[in-house]
Design an enzyme around this catalytic site. Structure first.
Site, PDB file in Angstrom:
ATOM      1  N   SER A   1       0.803  -1.219   0.000  1.00 15.88           N
ATOM      2  CA  SER A   1       0.000   0.000   0.000  1.00 15.88           C
ATOM      3  C   SER A   1       0.838   1.272   0.000  1.00 15.88           C
ATOM      4  CB  SER A   1      -0.951   0.015   1.199  1.00 15.88           C
ATOM      5  OG  SER A   1      -0.244   0.226   2.399  1.00 15.88           O
TER       6      SER A   1
ATOM      7  N   LYS B   1       1.051   4.674   6.640  1.00 15.79           N
ATOM      8  CA  LYS B   1       0.356   5.488   5.630  1.00 15.79           C
ATOM      9  C   LYS B   1       0.925   6.901   5.676  1.00 15.79           C
ATOM     10  CE  LYS B   1      -2.716   2.190   4.870  1.00 15.79           C
ATOM     11  NZ  LYS B   1      -2.661   1.370   3.701  1.00 15.79           N
TER      12      LYS B   1
END
Length: 194
Positions: free
Chosen positions: A63, A99
């Site tokens: 991700s 993230k």
């Protein structure tokens, strides 16, 4: 018979050799014990520093590509003041996720169909992306980041499940471990992150 008894006693040289051997052995074990003790103390201090101030984390998944690859090792700096663009580590469902911070408390986030992100009406400069994508998004846009929360997105926008999804949502600041500051593995990729 007396001659046999005299021959069984060691000579002075043999006693000196045996005494040197025992002293060496005693010194060797003392040095070994000291070395092992020192190594244990250093390891304990390293673990303490790692746990309290600079956690080392392993990247799992894709991700955050191209910024971070699967199986890389990174170091976090424990702090709570984040800026847009920082890569952070946080707890989510007994896992640690990595993230990028897109919005801070009070910011208004909007996404276009082509994947362009707007923060407070301004398009976000994202040189770390290899491609833009709208990705999985089920929140109502434009979206205002609640107090004491941060809005995060992965760099691989088409596959990342992040604050665009109500399953993850905005991250409460108390769940944030820290800002990812340094890549330590693989060796050819060692360096700071931004």
């Amino acid at each position: 018979m007396e001659e046999e008894k005299l021959q069984t006693f060691p000579t002075v040289q043999q006693l000196e050799v045996e005494l040197k051997r025992r002293r060496y052995r005693s010194g060797y074990f003392r040095l070994l014990r000291s070395t092992v003790s020192s190594l244990l103390v250093v390891a304990a201090i390293a673990v303490l520093i790692s746990m309290l101030f600079l956690p080392v984390l392993r990247v799992t998944g894709t991700s955050m590509t191209p910024t971070l690859q699967n199986d890389e090792l990174v170091v976090c700096s424990k702090r709570s003041n984040f800026e847009c663009g920082d890569v952070v580590a946080f707890y989510y469902n007994n896992k640690i996720l990595l993230k990028r911070v897109i919005g801070l408390p009070g910011d208004i986030i909007d996404l276009q169909e082509d994947g362009t992100v707007y923060v407070n009406g301004e398009p976000l400069e994202e040189p770390y992306l290899s491609e833009k994508a709208f990705g999985e998004c089920d929140i109502d846009l434009p979206y205002q980041v609640p107090d004491n929360r941060i809005f995060v997105m992965g760099d691989h926008r088409s596959t990342s499940v992040d604050s665009r999804s109500t399953t993850v949502g905005c991250i409460a600041e108390e769940y944030v471990i820290g800002r990812v500051i340094f890549r330590i593995w693989p060796i050819e990729a060692i360096g700071t992150l931004r």
